[in-house]
Design an enzyme around this catalytic site. Structure first.
Site, PDB file in Angstrom:
ATOM      1  N   ASN A   1       0.944  -1.242  -0.051  1.00 56.59           N
ATOM      2  CA  ASN A   1       0.167   0.215  -0.158  1.00 56.59           C
ATOM      3  C   ASN A   1       1.016   0.946   0.119  1.00 56.59           C
ATOM      4  O   ASN A   1       2.193   1.017  -0.118  1.00 56.59           O
ATOM      5  CB  ASN A   1      -0.364   0.182   0.910  1.00 56.59           C
ATOM      6  CG  ASN A   1       0.010  -0.514   2.545  1.00 56.59           C
ATOM      7  OD1 ASN A   1       0.545   0.774   3.269  1.00 56.59           O
ATOM      8  ND2 ASN A   1      -0.932  -1.053   3.377  1.00 56.59           N
TER       9      ASN A   1
ATOM     10  N   LYS B   1       8.902 -16.950 -11.919  1.00 58.31           N
ATOM     11  CA  LYS B   1       7.782 -15.479 -12.166  1.00 58.31           C
ATOM     12  C   LYS B   1       6.484 -16.287 -12.388  1.00 58.31           C
ATOM     13  O   LYS B   1       6.433 -17.139 -13.387  1.00 58.31           O
ATOM     14  CB  LYS B   1       8.285 -14.948 -13.278  1.00 58.31           C
ATOM     15  CG  LYS B   1       7.763 -13.711 -13.561  1.00 58.31           C
ATOM     16  CD  LYS B   1       8.848 -12.609 -14.914  1.00 58.31           C
ATOM     17  CE  LYS B   1       8.009 -11.754 -15.318  1.00 58.31           C
ATOM     18  NZ  LYS B   1       8.426 -11.296 -16.769  1.00 58.31           N
TER      19      LYS B   1
ATOM     20  N   PHE C   1      -4.457   2.905  15.215  1.00 58.20           N
ATOM     21  CA  PHE C   1      -5.275   3.754  13.496  1.00 58.20           C
ATOM     22  C   PHE C   1      -5.632   3.252  13.079  1.00 58.20           C
ATOM     23  O   PHE C   1      -5.771   2.377  13.101  1.00 58.20           O
ATOM     24  CB  PHE C   1      -3.665   3.882  13.254  1.00 58.20           C
ATOM     25  CG  PHE C   1      -3.129   5.177  13.549  1.00 58.20           C
ATOM     26  CD1 PHE C   1      -1.780   5.190  14.470  1.00 58.20           C
ATOM     27  CD2 PHE C   1      -2.739   6.446  13.088  1.00 58.20           C
ATOM     28  CE1 PHE C   1      -1.744   6.094  14.837  1.00 58.20           C
ATOM     29  CE2 PHE C   1      -1.494   7.836  13.314  1.00 58.20           C
ATOM     30  CZ  PHE C   1      -0.985   7.269  14.261  1.00 58.20           C
TER      31      PHE C   1
ATOM     32  N   LYS D   1     -13.963   0.618  15.867  1.00 55.99           N
ATOM     33  CA  LYS D   1     -11.964  -0.516  15.890  1.00 55.99           C
ATOM     34  C   LYS D   1     -11.650  -0.555  16.985  1.00 55.99           C
ATOM     35  O   LYS D   1     -11.246  -1.440  17.535  1.00 55.99           O
ATOM     36  CB  LYS D   1     -11.243  -0.011  14.072  1.00 55.99           C
ATOM     37  CG  LYS D   1     -11.535  -0.475  13.650  1.00 55.99           C
ATOM     38  CD  LYS D   1     -10.104   0.589  12.179  1.00 55.99           C
ATOM     39  CE  LYS D   1     -10.937  -0.747  10.813  1.00 55.99           C
ATOM     40  NZ  LYS D   1     -10.054   0.703   9.736  1.00 55.99           N
TER      41      LYS D   1
ATOM     42  N   LYS E   1     -11.357  -4.178  18.620  1.00 51.73           N
ATOM     43  CA  LYS E   1     -10.126  -4.846  18.767  1.00 51.73           C
ATOM     44  C   LYS E   1      -9.686  -4.107  20.472  1.00 51.73           C
ATOM     45  O   LYS E   1      -8.267  -4.303  20.376  1.00 51.73           O
ATOM     46  CB  LYS E   1      -8.883  -3.330  17.997  1.00 51.73           C
ATOM     47  CG  LYS E   1      -9.094  -3.908  16.156  1.00 51.73           C
ATOM     48  CD  LYS E   1      -8.367  -3.367  14.910  1.00 51.73           C
ATOM     49  CE  LYS E   1      -8.563  -3.923  14.530  1.00 51.73           C
ATOM     50  NZ  LYS E   1      -7.647  -3.888  13.183  1.00 51.73           N
TER      51      LYS E   1
HETATM   52  N1  CTP Z   1      -3.939  -3.412  11.728  1.00 45.72           N
HETATM   53  C1  CTP Z   1      -3.448  -4.771  12.064  1.00 45.72           C
HETATM   54  N2  CTP Z   1      -2.981  -5.826  11.765  1.00 45.72           N
HETATM   55  C2  CTP Z   1      -3.804  -5.829  10.651  1.00 45.72           C
HETATM   56  C3  CTP Z   1      -4.302  -4.980  10.307  1.00 45.72           C
HETATM   57  C4  CTP Z   1      -4.428  -4.119  11.415  1.00 45.72           C
HETATM   58  O1  CTP Z   1      -2.649  -4.252  12.943  1.00 45.72           O
HETATM   59  N3  CTP Z   1      -4.148  -6.981  10.035  1.00 45.72           N
HETATM   60  C5  CTP Z   1      -4.151  -2.398  12.357  1.00 45.72           C
HETATM   61  C6  CTP Z   1      -3.124  -1.099  11.993  1.00 45.72           C
HETATM   62  O2  CTP Z   1      -2.072  -1.193  12.397  1.00 45.72           O
HETATM   63  C7  CTP Z   1      -4.111   0.337  12.749  1.00 45.72           C
HETATM   64  C8  CTP Z   1      -5.346  -0.990  12.715  1.00 45.72           C
HETATM   65  O3  CTP Z   1      -5.455  -2.200  12.848  1.00 45.72           O
HETATM   66  O4  CTP Z   1      -3.425   0.566  13.981  1.00 45.72           O
HETATM   67  C9  CTP Z   1      -6.625  -0.287  12.002  1.00 45.72           C
HETATM   68  O5  CTP Z   1      -6.318  -0.709  10.970  1.00 45.72           O
HETATM   69  P1  CTP Z   1      -6.592  -0.938   9.172  1.00 45.72           P
HETATM   70  O6  CTP Z   1      -6.414  -0.753   8.487  1.00 45.72           O
HETATM   71  O7  CTP Z   1      -7.628   0.957   9.391  1.00 45.72           O
HETATM   72  O8  CTP Z   1      -8.212  -1.666   9.926  1.00 45.72           O
HETATM   73  P2  CTP Z   1      -8.146  -2.539   9.876  1.00 45.72           P
HETATM   74  O9  CTP Z   1      -8.805  -3.841  11.074  1.00 45.72           O
HETATM   75  O10 CTP Z   1      -7.442  -3.600   8.387  1.00 45.72           O
HETATM   76  O11 CTP Z   1      -9.994  -2.596   8.927  1.00 45.72           O
HETATM   77  P3  CTP Z   1     -10.399  -2.470   7.477  1.00 45.72           P
HETATM   78  O12 CTP Z   1      -9.550  -2.765   6.252  1.00 45.72           O
HETATM   79  O13 CTP Z   1     -11.399  -3.153   7.554  1.00 45.72           O
HETATM   80  O14 CTP Z   1     -10.637  -0.521   7.163  1.00 45.72           O
END
Ligand code: CTP
Length: 399
Positions: free
Chosen positions: A207, A286, A321, A335, A339
């Site tokens: 990303n 590949k 975050f 979240k 979490k």
């Molecule tokens: N995060 C994590 N492990 C993952 C995905 C996310 O620890 N596999 C943590 C990120 O570091 C961040 C938080 O969860 O602190 C929220 O991440 P975000 O990408 O906004 O949310 P997701 O839980 O992935 O949900 P969605 O993609 O559906 O928004």
């Protein structure tokens, strides 16, 4: 309390950049006083600064300043930080040797606070051993030197001598004023950057995370006296000096590193943009182009933040975050609960001045009882704000 920065401006083509710096500092709520040399006024009008800083500019017609002895002493006393931008070879020579023959050099000599020199000049002048000796002397005297950049100079030459980026000066100022012992004795674990999941030996899924928010947090935690561990996905940044640094690539590697280092951590901040899925199979060779469509099956990665929330220890404060593109606060709130974290920093990818590559951020801190809007500020400043909020939650927990 509002801090005062005395900004010395000397004659050089980069003098106009000092106006932008003054404006940026005022926006950050610093009280800015400007002293210009006579030569500086050939490049930019004092009025420009006056309009920006809301004070009279001291221009170096030494004899015309009434009560000059009082004036330079009062400004020298008022200063919390003294910066010269741009610093010409001439002013560097003067301050290296204690020459005080105009308002700028006199006030500089009378000031006992931290001083910062931002040289900008022609490459030959900069590289001249006399200038290099003077800069060495300045360093020995404890002045901070923000090195000039390499680039195309106004005189037509190319080389070292271009004023450093204004963002470097702003970062220096912010770090200087935020240095404290607030987190002394605390262990802070931060994850930063993106994760990468290989599809084959050539390609990967990732990303746009730049790591800037996590690295700024690490710097802020260091400046506040913490023992800092930084676990980072692949980014183009240098880890701040003094952190325990663990580079990782995949979400699984980040999960393993977090499991290893999180137990001792008091504050955990998950600023990393972790990939939610990885390919079920990573091709050893590949993947060759074939039909019009390509189907790849993905499997879920461990949710590191959720795992930390489930295994939270009493002494820990956990901050996640939430990067959203819609329903920012509602999604972030979900979240926080799902979490089991103590707080979430929510930001909207579509807001200008926020987001992955930007040096600034606009966010809302959400905890169990309140939502605190954080207006546009540098990622470093937001880092300090986040850490102060974690400290406040930690203190509440102790009561
Ligand atoms: N995060 C994590 N492990 C993952 C995905 C996310 O620890 N596999 C943590 C990120 O570091 C961040 C938080 O969860 O602190 C929220 O991440 P975000 O990408 O906004 O949310 P997701 O839980 O992935 O949900 P969605 O993609 O559906 O928004």
């Amino acid at each position: 309390m509002q801090k005062t920065i005395v900004l010395g401006v000397t004659g050089g083509i980069a003098a106009f950049k000092a106006a932008q710096l003054a404006s940026d500092l005022v926006k950050k709520n610093y009280d800015v006083e400007v002293i210009m040399t006579k030569n500086a006024t050939e490049f930019i009008a004092p009025l420009t600064f006056e309009a920006l800083i809301n004070h009279n500019v001291i221009v170096d017609t030494f004899e015309k300043v009434a009560n000059r002895s009082i004036h330079h002493i009062s400004l020298a006393k008022k200063a919390d930080l003294f910066i010269i931008v741009p610093a010409s070879a001439n002013v560097i020579a003067k301050i290296a040797h204690g020459i005080a023959d105009d308002m700028l050099s006199t006030t500089f000599l009378a000031c006992s606070k931290q001083k910062v020199i931002c040289p900008a000049m022609n490459t030959q002048m900069y590289e001249n051993p006399v200038t290099q000796d003077n800069l060495k002397r300045c360093k020995e005297l404890g002045y901070a030197i923000l090195e000039p950049a390499v680039g195309h100079l106004a005189c037509g030459d190319s080389g070292k001598g271009k004023l450093c980026d204004l963002s470097d000066i702003l970062d220096y100022v912010e770090q200087f004023f935020h240095r404290s012992d607030a987190l002394k004795g605390k262990r802070v674990l931060i994850t930063a950057g993106p994760t990468q999941e290989a599809l084959d030996p050539v390609r990967y899924l990732t990303n746009h995370s730049s790591g800037k928010m996590g690295y700024s947090l690490a710097q802020a935690a260091l400046d506040m006296g913490a023992d800092v561990t930084l676990i980072s996905g692949p980014v183009q940044l240098q880890p701040p000096k003094g952190v325990h640094f663990y580079p990782v690539t995949t979400a699984k590697e980040m999960f393993d590193a977090v499991c290893t280092y999180s137990k001792q951590a008091d504050f955990i901040i998950k600023a990393a943009a972790v990939g939610d899925y990885r390919p079920v199979h990573v091709s050893e060779q590949k993947i060759k182009k074939s039909g019009d469509r390509l189907h790849i099956e993905f499997i879920k990665n461990p949710d590191i933040l959720a795992y930390l929330g489930e295994h939270k220890q009493d002494h820990q404060i956990i901050c996640g975050f939430a990067m959203e593109t819609q329903n920012l606060l509602a999604n972030a709130q979900k979240k926080l609960e799902k979490k089991h974290c103590d707080m979430i920093v929510a930001n909207d990818l579509h807001t200008e001045g926020a987001g992955f590559q930007s040096d600034t951020n606009i966010a809302t801190i959400i905890d169990q009882t309140q939502r605190i809007p954080c207006p546009k500020m540098s990622k470093y400043e937001l880092g300090v704000t986040i850490l102060k909020h974690m400290l406040a939650l930690h203190k509440q927990g102790e009561q």
